[in-house]
Enzyme design. Structure first.
Site, short mmCIF file in Angstrom:
data_model
loop_
_atom_site.label_atom_id
_atom_site.label_comp_id
_atom_site.label_asym_id
_atom_site.label_seq_id
_atom_site.Cartn_x
_atom_site.Cartn_y
_atom_site.Cartn_z
CE LYS A 83 35.99 40.49 43.59
NZ LYS A 83 37.15 41.31 43.49
CD GLN B 71 40.24 39.91 44.10
OE1 GLN B 71 39.30 39.47 43.13
NE2 GLN B 71 39.82 40.30 45.23
CG ASP C 157 38.09 46.79 41.16
OD1 ASP C 157 37.08 46.62 42.30
OD2 ASP C 157 39.19 45.88 40.21
N1 GUN Z 1 40.74 42.68 46.90
C1 GUN Z 1 40.13 43.54 48.04
N2 GUN Z 1 39.20 43.62 47.23
C2 GUN Z 1 39.43 44.46 46.53
C3 GUN Z 1 38.20 45.22 45.09
O1 GUN Z 1 37.08 45.50 45.58
N3 GUN Z 1 38.75 45.21 43.58
C4 GUN Z 1 39.92 44.44 43.42
N4 GUN Z 1 40.34 44.34 41.92
N5 GUN Z 1 40.66 43.41 44.29
C5 GUN Z 1 40.42 43.71 45.14
#
Ligand code: GUN
Length: 307
Positions: free
Chosen positions: A53, A97, A120
């Site tokens: 990311k 995350q 998110d």
């Molecule tokens: N863990 C797996 N997918 C995601 C996501 O889309 N956002 C976040 N914050 N954690 C994740």
């Protein structure tokens, strides 16, 4: 044989558009859209996702700042960090995350993120707006920030329909039968909402659904997000269906090597589907692109609010 949906290429094109938007914001407002990413503990998969990311954000000219916490961090400490980021005018998006260590209540942490910086789309305000179909801004209020993976899936589905010889292109997804397998808050539930808004007839199943084949064989579009390797097999798929595989599973090839596969028996299912996403190289790259797009959206809202 199915068209293989090239998520890498589609995401690369999308990132070019994002980079242009970032450059415009920098030029017009002298602001660099900035994402704050919180990582707790050292789960290897989460470390890889977070570093991807960050790299991708930098590649389009955005800032991404990582805040690493040990696995023993308390919920209180995390929430204090989120409060600080909520109040920091240089931060436009906040991502925690997941999963978090089991002693931390993820819900409590996520719900402390300002809905305005919730890239998110996991806060109650954004989830609530999506669930009532409020995804567009109007003169009175902002629409939901929608979670990134469902946006990525929808983009790839629309792309497949546009390039399809099976489906009528001029009516979009209206009237198509969509089956979402997996009802998580990150993928299945929000994706079902988005597909409903597109006019699909939506069914939500899960890995325990009885006679899953009866459901899959009816579907024009199947999205699989269960974490079960080979859950979707060739005999379960209607000829010409569009298949979106959200699974990311590491499987052993031998006692030394492993590889990443999805939830779909790709080599077999591609013989009957009209379009299918590979794993890796399907949904994943698009999800990151939408995270950046959501960060820009939050950044522009913050700029507007401050004007
Ligand atoms: N863990 C797996 N997918 C995601 C996501 O889309 N956002 C976040 N914050 N954690 C994740």
């Amino acid at each position: 044989m199915a068209q293989i949906i090239d998520g890498k290429l589609i995401a690369a094109n999308f990132r070019e558009e994002i980079a242009i938007e970032v450059a415009k914001i920098k030029k017009e407002h002298e602001i660099t859209p900035t994402l704050a990413v919180i990582l707790v503990g050292c789960d290897p998969a989460s470390e890889v996702y977070v570093s991807n990311k960050e790299k991708t954000a930098h590649s389009v000219g955005m800032n991404s700042i990582q805040f690493k916490f040990s696995a023993e961090t308390t919920q209180k400490e995390l929430i204090a960090k989120i409060d600080e980021l909520n109040n920091d005018p240089k931060i436009h998006g906040i991502l925690v995350q997941l999963p978090l260590p089991s002693h931390i209540n993820s819900k409590a942490v996520i719900h402390n993120i300002s809905p305005l910086k919730d890239v998110d789309g996991f806060t109650i305000e954004n989830v609530g707006k999506l669930s009532i179909g409020d995804i567009k801004d109007d003169e009175n209020s902002y629409g939901a920030i929608v979670p990134c993976t469902p946006l990525a899936c929808l983009h790839l589905i629309k792309n497949a329909v546009e390039n399809s010889s099976v489906f009528q292109r001029n009516i979009g997804l209206t009237g198509l039968k969509a089956l979402v397998i997996g009802a998580s808050n990150i993928v299945g539930r929000p994706l079902a909402r988005l597909l409903m808004l597109e006019g699909c007839t939506v069914t939500i199943a899960n890995r325990s659904t009885r006679n899953l084949s009866a459901e899959t064989l009816q579907a024009d579009i199947i999205i699989v997000a269960t974490g079960v390797v080979n859950l979707l097999k060739k005999e379960m798929v209607k000829k010409g269906a569009i298949i979106i595989d959200v699974g990311i599973n590491r499987v052993k090839i031998n006692h030394l090597e492993s590889k990443i596969v999805g939830d779909v028996d790709f080599d077999q299912v591609k013989k009957v589907a009209s379009a299918i996403t590979p794993v890796p190289g399907g949904v994943g790259p698009m999800t990151i692109a939408y995270l950046l797009q959501n960060t820009i959206k939050c950044c522009l809202r913050i700029i507007k609010n401050n004007q």
